[in-house]
Enzyme design. Structure first.
Site: not given
Length: 289
Positions: A237-240
């Site tokens: 979820a870092a990119g999200d």
């Protein structure tokens, strides 16, 4: 559904893992939650299954302050799920069963046309059908709405979609698939961004993990490094979070470089915790140097 383990298994191998965690996720959902927690006024266009997961998610989105008028229920397909393995270096391996996500159609988008046309930004990714993404992008672009695309999971993007994209946000792997250039550092990222922008995207932002993000706007490159170093536990979820944070910052009128700094900080907080949405920060957590 996440399992921690010392290392990722090789094909045909069974290994013993550690902690198990079941948490809400999905790229589109993560981005919607991130944008809402960080101060955005978010409407989510998606489809869930008519099952216990779908009912839980609808309640969750409402509790997050997300407008769910465009969340529909598929009576035949289950809610999408992802199986995630995370190793001791915070690297992950993810397999997604799309379920109801794969049935989100042009007709579903048409029902939400007013929502799209009334937005400042339309943020999309590729866990829904590509023709649906293309169709929504055309509607938004024709209405003067900024189209932001996170090309994940990684696919070769149709040229027409790239041309309708205001901001394209690939990571290193996704940038390589779109450009044909293997991205490992700032230099190769610039080469990839040149090629991607030539395909028609107005602005290209390539996320480079611990390095930060490369911005290509017009004919100019900007390196936006990570300003706060953290110990990564889980990169899920870092990119999200980066994408959701960036859209909020732009909608608030921040410059594109400050928006990336804001997004870098938000995603940096996300990697310090296990899980997807449970690791996404709130606005009060974001303090820029």
């Amino acid at each position: 559904m996440v399992i921690q383990t010392a290392r990722l298994p090789v094909p045909g191998e069974t290994i013993i893992g550690g902690e198990f965690l079941m948490t809400p996720g999905g790229k589109g959902a993560n981005q919607a939650v991130a944008a809402s927690r960080l101060g955005g006024n978010v409407s989510f266009i998606t489809k869930t299954g008519n099952d216990v997961f779908g009912k839980q998610l609808l309640e969750l989105y409402e509790n997050e302050g997300i407008n769910t008028d465009c969340v529909s229920s598929d009576m035949e397909n289950p809610t999408g799920v992802a199986l995630i393995t995370v190793d001791r270096n915070a690297e992950n391996c993810i397999v997604v069963a799309p379920g109801a996500n794969k049935t989100l159609s042009k007709e579903d988008v048409d029902k939400c046309r007013e929502t799209i046309e009334g937005a400042d930004i339309l943020l999309m990714q590729f866990e829904i059908p590509m023709n649906t993404v293309e169709y929504a992008a055309e509607i938004a672009r024709n209405a003067g709405v900024k189209v932001v695309v996170n090309p994940a999971p990684a696919y070769l993007m149709p040229d027409n979609l790239i041309k309708n994209t205001h901001i394209l946000i690939p990571n290193m792997t996704e940038a390589e698939i779109i450009s044909g250039i293997r991205v490992t550092d700032w230099k190769s990222a610039k080469e990839a961004a040149d090629i991607i922008q030539e395909k028609g995207a107005d602005i290209v932002i390539i996320t480079l993990g611990a390095l930060g993000a490369l911005l290509k706007i017009g004919g100019t490159f900007h390196e936006v490094p990570i300003e706060v170093k953290v110990k990564a536990v889980d990169t899920t979820a870092a990119g999200d979070t980066f994408c959701g944070a960036l859209c909020v910052a732009i909608a608030e009128g921040m410059s594109i470089r400050d928006a990336i700094r804001f997004a870098n900080r938000a995603s940096g907080i996300t990697v310090t915790k296990m899980g997807a949405q449970v690791s996404i920060p709130y606005r009060k957590d974001i303090v820029l140097p």
